[in-house]
Design an enzyme around this catalytic site. Sequence first.
Site, mmCIF file in Angstrom:
data_model
loop_
_atom_site.group_PDB
_atom_site.id
_atom_site.type_symbol
_atom_site.label_atom_id
_atom_site.label_comp_id
_atom_site.label_asym_id
_atom_site.label_seq_id
_atom_site.Cartn_x
_atom_site.Cartn_y
_atom_site.Cartn_z
ATOM 1 C CG ASN A 180 -1.661 1.387 1.433
ATOM 2 O OD1 ASN A 180 -1.759 2.183 0.428
ATOM 3 N ND2 ASN A 180 -2.389 1.498 2.665
ATOM 4 C CD1 TRP A 181 3.672 1.138 -2.759
ATOM 5 C CD2 TRP A 181 3.226 2.081 -4.709
ATOM 6 N NE1 TRP A 181 4.563 0.328 -3.628
ATOM 7 C CE2 TRP A 181 3.991 0.848 -5.009
ATOM 8 C CE3 TRP A 181 3.027 2.817 -6.018
ATOM 9 C CZ2 TRP A 181 4.663 0.501 -6.252
ATOM 10 C CZ3 TRP A 181 3.236 2.076 -7.193
ATOM 11 C CH2 TRP A 181 4.129 1.085 -7.304
ATOM 12 C CE LYS A 182 0.244 3.691 4.832
ATOM 13 N NZ LYS A 182 0.045 3.697 6.148
ATOM 14 C CG HIS A 212 -5.847 1.985 5.025
ATOM 15 N ND1 HIS A 212 -5.394 3.268 5.883
ATOM 16 C CD2 HIS A 212 -4.811 1.041 4.824
ATOM 17 C CE1 HIS A 212 -4.062 2.618 6.229
ATOM 18 N NE2 HIS A 212 -3.692 1.773 5.620
ATOM 19 C CD GLU A 233 -2.826 5.943 6.514
ATOM 20 O OE1 GLU A 233 -2.873 5.814 5.527
ATOM 21 O OE2 GLU A 233 -2.123 5.180 7.119
ATOM 22 C CD GLU A 243 -3.932 -2.512 7.285
ATOM 23 O OE1 GLU A 243 -2.774 -2.489 6.793
ATOM 24 O OE2 GLU A 243 -4.383 -1.377 7.029
ATOM 25 N N GLY A 296 2.057 2.058 10.549
ATOM 26 C CA GLY A 296 3.194 3.283 10.420
ATOM 27 C C GLY A 296 3.808 3.733 11.885
ATOM 28 C CB SER A 307 5.019 -1.746 12.067
ATOM 29 O OG SER A 307 4.644 -0.391 12.175
ATOM 30 N N GLY A 314 2.692 -0.908 4.270
ATOM 31 C CA GLY A 314 2.719 0.402 4.010
ATOM 32 C C GLY A 314 4.235 0.825 3.654
ATOM 33 N N GLY A 315 4.750 1.297 4.878
ATOM 34 C CA GLY A 315 6.031 1.847 4.783
ATOM 35 C C GLY A 315 7.139 0.858 3.863
HETATM 36 C C1 PEP Z 1 -0.838 0.112 5.961
HETATM 37 O O1 PEP Z 1 -1.020 1.457 5.831
HETATM 38 O O2 PEP Z 1 -1.769 -0.349 5.594
HETATM 39 C C2 PEP Z 1 0.043 -0.034 6.847
HETATM 40 C C3 PEP Z 1 0.083 -1.583 7.296
HETATM 41 O O3 PEP Z 1 1.291 0.507 7.101
HETATM 42 P P1 PEP Z 1 2.746 0.106 7.676
HETATM 43 O O4 PEP Z 1 3.151 -1.054 7.113
HETATM 44 O O5 PEP Z 1 3.342 1.379 7.437
HETATM 45 O O6 PEP Z 1 2.394 0.183 9.081
#
Ligand code: PEP
Length: 251
Positions: free
Chosen positions: A9-11, A95, A97, A167, A173, A212, A233-234
């Site tokens: 998930n590049w956001k 999501h 966010e 999640e 994040g 994470s 994500g990251g």
């Molecule tokens: C996400 O945004 O779906 C996510 C899992 O982010 P991160 O891996 O950065 O925690």
Amino acid sequence: MRRILIAGNWKMNGSIKSIQYLLIDIMSGMDAVKQADVAVCAPFVYLNLVANMLQDSGIAWGAQNLSEQSAGAFTGEVSADMLKDFSCKYVIIGHSERRSLYGETDALVAEKFATARAAGLTPILCIGELLAEREAGETEAVVGRQLDAVTQRNGVAALADAVIAYEPVWAIGTGKTASPAQAQEVHAFIRQRIAAQDAGVAGKVQILYGGSMKPDNAKELLAMPDVDGGLIGGASLKAVDFLGICTAAPA
Ligand code: PEP
């Protein structure tokens, strides 16, 4: 037997140049990825670039959101058919966010899920609790409520070809990952709740962990019996980290 799926998930990150480099590097490492299916969920404006680069790569792609409407006077929105036009396989729905920053309710998420499925897209339905909810012992109530909103609107059978991403919001994040045991506990709860309605669907649905996930914790998380992959994500923005997670999938 459920396949492992690792989805990035590049956001709201990337540029034409950075995405070109990232995808070239990911594609060059795909020979080592034997045990997982791989996907990336890109910002809308880069879907054309991603589709052109990834065709014939074995890597699937998708979007991070869609409109619950099919077409019309909805300025700034993007429809399911538009995503199909760019051969998206997946779309992330609900999501945290989007729920927290853009006010997406359980009911809206359930509508978006319906719209995605009707167009033949595979929803990646995100559910998860806040830290305060976990600390208050409400994790199962929250996750159960978010899941039920979707099954009540769509029927439990609609989950058979969908993906769920558990999640925990406190892990997204933040660098704080759920322990493998914490993740397994909630994943098992989700599967049991689905099994109470349809055991066949429960056995089939892929439940990813997100929060994470990194190369150094992916192996233990992915080894859990009800963890069928990761939403990343990251770490999906660095080819070496993303590939490190993809290759951590158990044989
Ligand atoms: C996400 O945004 O779906 C996510 C899992 O982010 P991160 O891996 O950065 O925690």
